[in-house]
Design a protein around this motif. Sequence first.
Motif, PDB file in Angstrom:
ATOM      1  N   PHE A 116       0.965  -1.240   0.036  1.00 43.49           N
ATOM      2  CA  PHE A 116       0.052  -0.019  -0.061  1.00 43.49           C
ATOM      3  C   PHE A 116       1.084   1.373   0.050  1.00 43.49           C
ATOM      4  N   GLU A 117       0.590   2.249  -0.894  1.00 43.07           N
ATOM      5  CA  GLU A 117       1.527   3.370  -1.060  1.00 43.07           C
ATOM      6  C   GLU A 117       0.462   4.694  -1.058  1.00 43.07           C
ATOM      7  N   ILE A 118       0.908   5.844  -0.969  1.00 40.03           N
ATOM      8  CA  ILE A 118       0.164   6.963  -0.879  1.00 40.03           C
ATOM      9  C   ILE A 118       1.096   7.997  -1.968  1.00 40.03           C
ATOM     10  N   SER A 119       0.266   8.692  -2.499  1.00 40.39           N
ATOM     11  CA  SER A 119       0.658  10.150  -3.448  1.00 40.39           C
ATOM     12  C   SER A 119       0.039  11.082  -3.233  1.00 40.39           C
ATOM     13  N   ASP A 120       0.789  11.993  -3.061  1.00 43.90           N
ATOM     14  CA  ASP A 120       0.462  13.526  -2.951  1.00 43.90           C
ATOM     15  C   ASP A 120       0.252  14.388  -4.362  1.00 43.90           C
ATOM     16  N   TYR A 121       0.023  13.451  -5.521  1.00 46.25           N
ATOM     17  CA  TYR A 121      -0.081  14.186  -6.725  1.00 46.25           C
ATOM     18  C   TYR A 121      -0.912  15.049  -6.643  1.00 46.25           C
ATOM     19  N   GLU A 122      -2.228  14.714  -6.394  1.00 45.95           N
ATOM     20  CA  GLU A 122      -3.447  15.639  -6.430  1.00 45.95           C
ATOM     21  C   GLU A 122      -3.294  16.728  -5.645  1.00 45.95           C
ATOM     22  N   ILE A 123      -2.820  16.812  -4.528  1.00 47.85           N
ATOM     23  CA  ILE A 123      -2.458  17.690  -3.337  1.00 47.85           C
ATOM     24  C   ILE A 123      -1.465  18.714  -3.872  1.00 47.85           C
ATOM     25  N   GLU A 124      -0.413  18.289  -4.672  1.00 48.59           N
ATOM     26  CA  GLU A 124       0.407  19.143  -4.967  1.00 48.59           C
ATOM     27  C   GLU A 124       0.105  19.897  -6.209  1.00 48.59           C
ATOM     28  N   LYS A 125      -0.806  19.252  -7.220  1.00 50.52           N
ATOM     29  CA  LYS A 125      -1.045  19.663  -8.449  1.00 50.52           C
ATOM     30  C   LYS A 125      -2.040  20.992  -8.179  1.00 50.52           C
ATOM     31  N   LYS A 126      -1.702  21.935  -8.929  1.00 55.73           N
ATOM     32  CA  LYS A 126      -2.552  23.233  -8.762  1.00 55.73           C
ATOM     33  C   LYS A 126      -3.963  23.279  -9.827  1.00 55.73           C
ATOM     34  N   GLY A 127      -4.963  23.740  -8.916  1.00 56.93           N
ATOM     35  CA  GLY A 127      -6.302  23.548  -9.661  1.00 56.93           C
ATOM     36  C   GLY A 127      -7.199  22.525  -9.177  1.00 56.93           C
ATOM     37  N   LEU A 128      -8.099  22.273  -9.912  1.00 61.04           N
ATOM     38  CA  LEU A 128      -9.007  20.999  -9.666  1.00 61.04           C
ATOM     39  C   LEU A 128      -8.626  19.698  -9.940  1.00 61.04           C
ATOM     40  N   SER A 129      -9.065  18.839  -9.394  1.00 61.99           N
ATOM     41  CA  SER A 129      -8.316  17.573  -9.575  1.00 61.99           C
ATOM     42  C   SER A 129      -9.191  16.525 -10.337  1.00 61.99           C
ATOM     43  N   TYR A 130      -8.940  16.212 -11.577  1.00 66.50           N
ATOM     44  CA  TYR A 130      -9.664  15.383 -12.535  1.00 66.50           C
ATOM     45  C   TYR A 130      -9.213  13.816 -12.437  1.00 66.50           C
ATOM     46  N   THR A 131     -10.087  13.079 -12.417  1.00 68.04           N
ATOM     47  CA  THR A 131      -9.457  11.446 -12.632  1.00 68.04           C
ATOM     48  C   THR A 131      -8.674  11.379 -13.820  1.00 68.04           C
ATOM     49  N   PHE A 132      -9.073  11.717 -14.969  1.00 68.78           N
ATOM     50  CA  PHE A 132      -8.134  11.429 -16.259  1.00 68.78           C
ATOM     51  C   PHE A 132      -6.917  12.017 -16.231  1.00 68.78           C
ATOM     52  N   GLU A 133      -6.671  13.131 -15.706  1.00 70.55           N
ATOM     53  CA  GLU A 133      -5.225  13.558 -15.442  1.00 70.55           C
ATOM     54  C   GLU A 133      -4.500  12.818 -14.527  1.00 70.55           C
ATOM     55  N   THR A 134      -5.232  12.328 -13.320  1.00 72.07           N
ATOM     56  CA  THR A 134      -4.277  11.548 -12.405  1.00 72.07           C
ATOM     57  C   THR A 134      -3.784  10.348 -13.103  1.00 72.07           C
ATOM     58  N   LEU A 135      -4.671   9.781 -14.108  1.00 76.44           N
ATOM     59  CA  LEU A 135      -4.349   8.513 -14.575  1.00 76.44           C
ATOM     60  C   LEU A 135      -3.387   8.753 -15.642  1.00 76.44           C
ATOM     61  N   GLU A 136      -3.239   9.735 -16.204  1.00 77.95           N
ATOM     62  CA  GLU A 136      -2.318  10.238 -17.342  1.00 77.95           C
ATOM     63  C   GLU A 136      -0.952  10.325 -16.534  1.00 77.95           C
ATOM     64  N   HIS A 137      -1.043  10.839 -15.497  1.00 79.38           N
ATOM     65  CA  HIS A 137       0.142  10.851 -14.556  1.00 79.38           C
ATOM     66  C   HIS A 137       0.757   9.543 -14.224  1.00 79.38           C
ATOM     67  N   PHE A 138       0.054   8.590 -13.794  1.00 83.36           N
ATOM     68  CA  PHE A 138       0.599   7.437 -13.529  1.00 83.36           C
ATOM     69  C   PHE A 138       0.758   6.570 -14.529  1.00 83.36           C
ATOM     70  N   LYS A 139       0.225   6.699 -15.544  1.00 85.99           N
ATOM     71  CA  LYS A 139       0.234   5.636 -16.746  1.00 85.99           C
ATOM     72  C   LYS A 139       1.494   5.682 -17.595  1.00 85.99           C
ATOM     73  N   ASN A 140       2.189   4.527 -17.803  1.00 86.66           N
ATOM     74  CA  ASN A 140       3.192   4.366 -18.747  1.00 86.66           C
ATOM     75  C   ASN A 140       3.244   2.998 -19.233  1.00 86.66           C
ATOM     76  N   ASP A 141       4.305   2.814 -20.197  1.00 86.20           N
ATOM     77  CA  ASP A 141       4.185   1.494 -20.790  1.00 86.20           C
ATOM     78  C   ASP A 141       4.763   0.275 -20.025  1.00 86.20           C
ATOM     79  N   ASP A 142       5.131   0.408 -18.766  1.00 89.60           N
ATOM     80  CA  ASP A 142       5.407  -0.474 -17.820  1.00 89.60           C
ATOM     81  C   ASP A 142       4.374  -1.038 -16.821  1.00 89.60           C
ATOM     82  N   ASN A 143       3.166  -0.305 -16.878  1.00 97.27           N
ATOM     83  CA  ASN A 143       2.164  -0.611 -15.786  1.00 97.27           C
ATOM     84  C   ASN A 143       0.608  -0.815 -16.755  1.00 97.27           C
ATOM     85  N   GLU A 144       0.018  -1.296 -15.610  1.00 98.05           N
ATOM     86  CA  GLU A 144      -1.621  -1.431 -16.092  1.00 98.05           C
ATOM     87  C   GLU A 144      -2.224  -1.016 -14.769  1.00 98.05           C
TER      88      GLU A 144
END
Length: 205
Positions: free
Chosen positions: A69-97
Amino acid sequence: MKIGIIGGTFNPIHLAHLYIAYEAKCQLNLDKIIFIPTGSPPHKKDMEILEASLRYNMVYEAIKNYEDFEISDYEIEKKGLSYTFETLEHFKNDDNELYFITGADCLMDIEKWKYPEKIFKLCNFVVFNRAGYSKKNLRIQKEKIQQKFNTNITFLDIIDLEISSSIIRNRIKEGKRIDFFMPREVLEYIITNNLYNYCNKVMKN
């Protein structure tokens, strides 16, 4: 790597959140779960939400003894409103699902979210049931969304613990105990920092 994503205000985090994460990890054979406390959620702009760093710290205390289990402060540190598609884009790469884990209420409202078509392309959409939602209505909505967005939605088979953050906050206002609903570390953090106007009266009742 198969990564589960669980976002939320976690205002505060409780045992049902941990149970859902654990069951998702086991049932979907995930490598890890990332908890992402929201910064400024667009659907809760009028709701009184505890300051982000305090909610982050409660999540950290809740998960620190759980393997994978891990925690991320991505949405907290991100400026403005938090949208799910942006969060997923941030974590998505060729090595993960990615596996986005969310409640039945979100499935019912997903067409109101920003760019739902991007969400379904970026992740496997995983839904757990919540009190007040019939399996029949969820099945109808699931089939509708799958056809509309050419996607596949997974239902988690879990026990409905019927614990919510709003119930916990209301019990604090009423001077009732909340230690049944959360890890000891979270309760101690709430007491130490006097969150939600917590007072000694609660522990005496």
